[in-house]
Design a protein around this motif. Structure first.
Motif, short mmCIF file in Angstrom:
data_model
loop_
_atom_site.label_atom_id
_atom_site.label_comp_id
_atom_site.label_asym_id
_atom_site.label_seq_id
_atom_site.Cartn_x
_atom_site.Cartn_y
_atom_site.Cartn_z
N HIS A 134 64.57 50.99 82.48
CA HIS A 134 65.49 52.13 82.45
C HIS A 134 65.37 52.78 81.07
O HIS A 134 65.72 52.18 80.06
CB HIS A 134 66.91 51.64 82.70
CG HIS A 134 67.91 52.76 82.77
ND1 HIS A 134 69.25 52.54 83.00
CD2 HIS A 134 67.78 54.10 82.64
CE1 HIS A 134 69.89 53.69 83.00
NE2 HIS A 134 69.02 54.65 82.79
N ASP A 174 68.72 56.01 88.63
CA ASP A 174 68.58 57.15 87.72
C ASP A 174 67.14 57.66 87.75
O ASP A 174 66.20 56.88 87.94
CB ASP A 174 68.89 56.70 86.28
CG ASP A 174 70.36 56.87 85.91
OD1 ASP A 174 70.67 56.67 84.71
OD2 ASP A 174 71.18 57.17 86.78
N ASP A 193 84.09 58.12 80.02
CA ASP A 193 82.94 58.46 79.15
C ASP A 193 82.45 59.89 79.42
O ASP A 193 81.43 60.31 78.90
CB ASP A 193 81.80 57.44 79.32
CG ASP A 193 81.04 57.60 80.65
OD1 ASP A 193 79.98 56.99 80.80
OD2 ASP A 193 81.54 58.34 81.53
N LEU A 206 75.58 65.05 79.48
CA LEU A 206 75.76 64.18 80.65
C LEU A 206 76.96 64.53 81.51
O LEU A 206 77.30 63.78 82.43
CB LEU A 206 75.82 62.72 80.19
CG LEU A 206 74.51 62.16 79.64
CD1 LEU A 206 74.61 60.66 79.47
CD2 LEU A 206 73.32 62.51 80.55
N THR A 252 76.41 64.44 85.23
CA THR A 252 76.10 63.20 85.97
C THR A 252 77.15 62.91 87.03
O THR A 252 76.94 62.08 87.90
CB THR A 252 76.01 62.00 85.01
OG1 THR A 252 77.25 61.91 84.28
CG2 THR A 252 74.85 62.15 84.05
N GLY A 254 81.11 60.94 81.92
CA GLY A 254 80.01 60.97 82.89
C GLY A 254 80.40 60.12 84.10
O GLY A 254 81.52 59.66 84.22
N ASP A 255 79.42 59.81 84.94
CA ASP A 255 79.71 59.07 86.17
C ASP A 255 80.03 57.60 85.89
O ASP A 255 80.84 56.97 86.57
CB ASP A 255 78.51 59.16 87.13
CG ASP A 255 77.29 58.48 86.54
OD1 ASP A 255 76.67 59.07 85.64
OD2 ASP A 255 77.00 57.35 86.93
N GLN A 256 79.40 57.04 84.84
CA GLN A 256 79.55 55.59 84.62
C GLN A 256 80.98 55.20 84.33
O GLN A 256 81.49 54.21 84.87
CB GLN A 256 78.63 55.13 83.49
CG GLN A 256 78.73 53.62 83.21
CD GLN A 256 77.60 53.11 82.38
OE1 GLN A 256 76.43 53.20 82.78
NE2 GLN A 256 77.92 52.58 81.22
N GLY A 257 81.66 55.99 83.51
CA GLY A 257 83.06 55.68 83.19
C GLY A 257 83.91 55.72 84.44
O GLY A 257 84.70 54.82 84.71
N SER A 262 75.48 52.42 85.42
CA SER A 262 75.38 53.12 86.72
C SER A 262 74.01 53.77 86.91
O SER A 262 73.86 54.71 87.68
CB SER A 262 76.48 54.17 86.82
OG SER A 262 76.30 55.12 85.77
N GLY A 263 73.01 53.22 86.20
CA GLY A 263 71.64 53.73 86.39
C GLY A 263 70.95 53.11 87.59
O GLY A 263 69.96 53.63 88.09
N LEU A 292 80.43 59.88 73.54
CA LEU A 292 79.23 59.22 74.07
C LEU A 292 77.98 59.71 73.33
O LEU A 292 76.90 59.18 73.48
CB LEU A 292 79.12 59.56 75.58
CG LEU A 292 78.11 58.85 76.47
CD1 LEU A 292 78.42 57.36 76.59
CD2 LEU A 292 78.11 59.48 77.86
N LEU A 324 66.98 54.51 79.16
CA LEU A 324 68.34 54.94 78.82
C LEU A 324 68.34 55.54 77.42
O LEU A 324 67.66 55.03 76.53
CB LEU A 324 69.23 53.70 78.84
CG LEU A 324 70.74 53.83 78.82
CD1 LEU A 324 71.39 52.58 79.37
CD2 LEU A 324 71.29 54.08 77.43
C1 GLC Z 1 75.13 55.43 81.33
C2 GLC Z 1 74.12 55.37 82.48
C3 GLC Z 1 73.87 56.70 83.16
C4 GLC Z 1 75.18 57.47 83.28
C5 GLC Z 1 75.68 57.72 81.86
C6 GLC Z 1 76.91 58.64 81.85
O1 GLC Z 1 74.48 55.35 80.11
O2 GLC Z 1 72.84 54.87 82.05
O3 GLC Z 1 73.32 56.46 84.45
O4 GLC Z 1 74.93 58.70 83.96
O5 GLC Z 1 76.03 56.49 81.27
O6 GLC Z 1 78.01 58.04 82.46
#
Ligand code: GLC
Ligand code: UDP
Ligand code: MN
Length: 333
Positions: A212, A102, A160, A80, A83, A162-165, A134-135, A75, A214
């Motif tokens: 956002h 976020d 990923d 991250l 997260t 982080g939380d989004q995956g 997931s923002g 990523l 990002l």
């Molecule tokens: C994404 C989201 C973020 C999340 C990150 C890691 O880019 O914008 O909110 O924490 O991925 O998963």
């Protein structure tokens, strides 16, 4: 609406600045919902006190860190892993429905209508639209869902890191089942998308409700170089923050947040903070297309910077929110 809340997260004093600007922008647009922020022990006591002046609830939670350096390297965001701490938002069962945002988001209009949506509603991710970003997402706190998410995190991790995956794996039907759970992109407008499809931004950007920031560079991470009179940012970074939105973020920061940081002794070095004029000055450097050159201040920029550092910024004049907003509107016409 005491049983509904906007929720954000910060694990340190830097993201806390973003959370404070987000909270201030939600209040500026007169939300009727409560504001809650998840914090971890690394957030300083002074910053916690500042957060308590903006948020109705400041909740202490443990850091959940994937430690998944392999996926996070993919990523290109090794920082991250923390997260996953976002998953604690499902433990807030004092609320029946929440909107998570976020700490690097900024509200441009009232978005209380999001509470009419169901779990899990979110906007497409600009990088892979069959995934949601997931923002910004609508969800229902639940001890059962919270336990399931923690178990998936422990047993399967996240694709990923982080939380989004993880959230996309858990709410895997988002892309194919119910279009009502797809938030319009204007509820999570990320700067990456502005650069990848500029005509759409020109056509629809004026309807943006949430910006956002990002990417690796956050509004609060910009540094201002008085010698070259420009904001330092890696020009090759595609997620370079959009100058007009950067200026809006800094206007809220300087008018609503910086005085609070000063009050709690957290902003002793004004040089570490950009003035709005510095940012608008930098806009001409970073401006896209026909961004109008910022109105020349009647006083020199050095003098305005000094006045600002003594807490006498011209908030009613050149530094006023309306001036910044007008600049943004002109650009978006
Ligand atoms: C994404 C989201 C973020 C999340 C990150 C890691 O880019 O914008 O909110 O924490 O991925 O998963
Ligand atoms: N976050 C945090 N501390 C960190 C990194 C992230 O509290 O060190 C929280 C914060 O709310 C942030 C969210 O996790 O907005 C997601 O991280 P980020 O916004 O940097 O990811 P991006 O949207 O840029 O992919
Ligand atoms: Mn973000």
């Amino acid at each position: 609406m005491a049983d509904q809340a906007f929720v954000t997260l910060t694990t340190n004093d830097s993201y806390a600045k973003g959370a404070l600007v987000l909270g201030s922008s939600l209040k500026q647009h007169r939300t009727t919902r409560r504001l809650a922020v998840l914090t971890t022990p690394q957030v300083s006591d002074s910053m916690r006190k500042v957060l308590e002046t903006v948020f109705d609830e400041v909740i202490l939670v443990d850091v959940l860190d994937s430690g998944d350096s392999a996926h996070l390297t993919l990523l290109e965001r090794p920082e991250l892993g923390v997260t996953l701490t976002k998953l604690h938002c499902w433990s807030l069962t004092q609320y029946s429905k929440c909107v998570f945002m976020d700490a690097d988001t900024l509200v441009l209009a009232n978005i209380d209508d999001l509470f009419e949506r169901e779990e899990l509603s979110a906007a497409p991710d600009p990088g892979w639209p069959d995934c949601f970003n997931s923002g910004v997402f609508v969800y229902r706190p639940s001890v059962e869902t919270y336990g399931q998410l923690l178990r998936v995190a422990a047993e399967q991790g996240s694709f990923d890191g982080g939380d989004q995956g993880l959230l996309n794996m858990f709410f895997s039907s988002w892309a194919t089942t119910d279009i009502r759970k797809h938030l319009p992109f204007i509820y999570n407008l990320s700067s990456i998308s502005i650069y990848s499809y500029l005509p759409a931004f020109k056509a629809f950007g004026a309807n943006a409700k949430v910006v956002h920031f990002l990417g690796r560079i956050k509004p609060w991470s910009y540094t201002y170089n008085p010698e070259t009179k420009s904001v330092q940012s890696e020009p090759q970074d595609p997620t370079m923050v959009h100058p007009e939105f950067l200026s809006l973020w800094w206007d809220i920061f300087t008018t609503s947040v910086f005085p609070l940081l000063q009050q709690f002794g957290l902003a002793t070095d004004p040089h570490s903070h950009l003035t709005v004029e510095d940012v608008s000055g930098a806009m001409s450097h970073l401006a896209l297309g026909e961004t109008p050159a910022p109105a020349q201040p009647s006083v020199s920029s050095e003098e305005r910077k000094e006045r600002w550092e003594q807490g006498q910024a011209d908030y009613m004049g050149a530094d006023s929110f309306d001036n910044i907003k007008r600049k943004l509107d002109t650009y978006l016409q």
